[in-house]
Each structure stands twice: as C-alpha cells, then as structure tokens.
Design a protein around this motif. Sequence first.
Motif, mmCIF file in Angstrom:
data_model
loop_
_atom_site.group_PDB
_atom_site.id
_atom_site.type_symbol
_atom_site.label_atom_id
_atom_site.label_comp_id
_atom_site.label_asym_id
_atom_site.label_seq_id
_atom_site.Cartn_x
_atom_site.Cartn_y
_atom_site.Cartn_z
ATOM 1 N N SER A 142 0.849 -1.182 0.000
ATOM 2 C CA SER A 142 0.000 0.000 0.000
ATOM 3 C C SER A 142 0.884 1.231 0.000
ATOM 4 C CB SER A 142 -0.913 0.007 1.231
ATOM 5 O OG SER A 142 -1.654 1.214 1.311
ATOM 6 N N THR B 248 -1.517 -1.148 -4.282
ATOM 7 C CA THR B 248 -2.433 -0.014 -4.301
ATOM 8 C C THR B 248 -1.611 1.258 -4.154
ATOM 9 O OG1 THR B 248 -4.220 -1.310 -3.306
ATOM 10 C CG2 THR B 248 -4.406 1.084 -3.197
ATOM 11 N N ASN C 210 -2.569 -4.058 -10.344
ATOM 12 C CA ASN C 210 -2.398 -2.921 -9.451
ATOM 13 C C ASN C 210 -3.578 -1.955 -9.579
ATOM 14 O OD1 ASN C 210 0.585 -3.372 -8.596
ATOM 15 N ND2 ASN C 210 0.616 -3.523 -10.844
ATOM 16 N N THR C 211 -3.862 -1.231 -8.501
ATOM 17 C CA THR C 211 -4.840 -0.150 -8.524
ATOM 18 C C THR C 211 -4.100 1.150 -8.285
ATOM 19 O OG1 THR C 211 -6.610 -1.578 -7.689
ATOM 20 C CG2 THR C 211 -6.919 0.795 -7.475
#
Length: 223
Positions: free
Chosen positions: A57, A81, A101-102
């Motif tokens: 993250s 993310t 992936n975001t």
Amino acid sequence: DANCLLEHCVIRYGGYYNSHVIYCANASPTIRNCEISQCYNALYLAGWSSPVVVSNSVQTVGGNWAFYLDSVGQPEVRGNTINSSGNGISLNGGAATVSGNTITAASSGISVVSGAATITGNTLNVGSDGISVQSGGSTVVGNTINNATSSGVGLALGSSSGTVSSNTVYGGALGIQCGNGCTATVQYNQVHNTLSYLEQHMGSSASLTGNTATGPGFRGLRV
C-alpha cells in the motif's frame, strides 16, 4: 539478492526532494505487504534489479513517480495499491511485469519509456494519460482506465509495437491514440464516453480490429 525480504514494513515521512524511500541497485528483493506513506517517491530500481513488489500500500506520495523502474532486469509489480499526487509507475528498460495494481494518480498512471513490458489487469484512476507506451514490444491487455478529466488519453501509443487488447477506457479527451511510427496490434478494446474515441496519426501503421466505442463523443475515428 533474491533471498532478501521486506515484509510488513511501515515506512512514513521518508525521503526528500526527488528521492525514494526504497532504492534497489542491482538488487532483487521481495517487497511484500508493506505500507509506504507521506513520502516523496516510494521505489527506485536501477541496473539489473528484478525484485518482486507485491501487495503493498503506497499512499499520499508527493513526488514525480511512486515507482520508478530504471532497470534492465525483469521486475514484477503485482497487486499494489498506489495513491499519488504525481504519477504512478514509470518503466525505463527491461522486461517488467505490471499486473493487478490499482493506481490513483493526479497525472499519468503507467508510462513505458523503453523496454518491453507486460501490463495486464490494472485499474487506473488518473488525471492525465492512463497508459502511455513509447517503445516497442509491450503487451497491454485487460486494463481498466478511468479518466474523469477533459484532458489526457486513455491509451497513448507512441512509436510502439506489440499488442494492445481487451482494455476498457472510460471518460477523458481521447480513448486510444496511435502516434507516428506506431505498429501495434490494437484489438477488442472498449472505449466509453470520451470526447474522441480513436485517433491514428500520419505515419502510424497500427492494426485496428474489433474495437468498440460508445457514448456521446463527437469523433469516432480520426486518421
């Protein structure tokens, strides 16, 4: 080396102007399930680095790029993310795999400057170009690009070859752009609600097959 592991690390408030909190020079660790936040840039790869960067993250990154891969190796960037006030991921050389992936970025999502990358299954929420490919041989498949601004291109293909297939673009100024020298195979992509759907520049010999465009855009295909 490949036996190094960074896992469940929390890194905050690191770096300064144009620096990165994780720097890999000819190193290939696994970086997994880490939290990186409130920093300038998150990750820089140099030389023959081929790390596995998975399920991290990265939040509130304020520099130019969250991940800058200046590597001739074969890094894997999967399932991360990223929330960046600049750009998402830059690929400069090598044969990177970027998948699942975001990325939420104020500017560009993923940029391939050189090398032959495999970019699959990513979700991009961006303020400018979603995926930009300026070099040959990349595979761009199954990505979703949400571009809510009136500028930027969902898929910006410069002098690129390779395959661009089954991607979905929502919103923005232009869905797919094939630049001068582009020889890519562009097929089965979906473009919705952009101002223009597909643009092929003079000097482009891209192959366009089975693409679908819907919505109130004022231009379907511009050659």
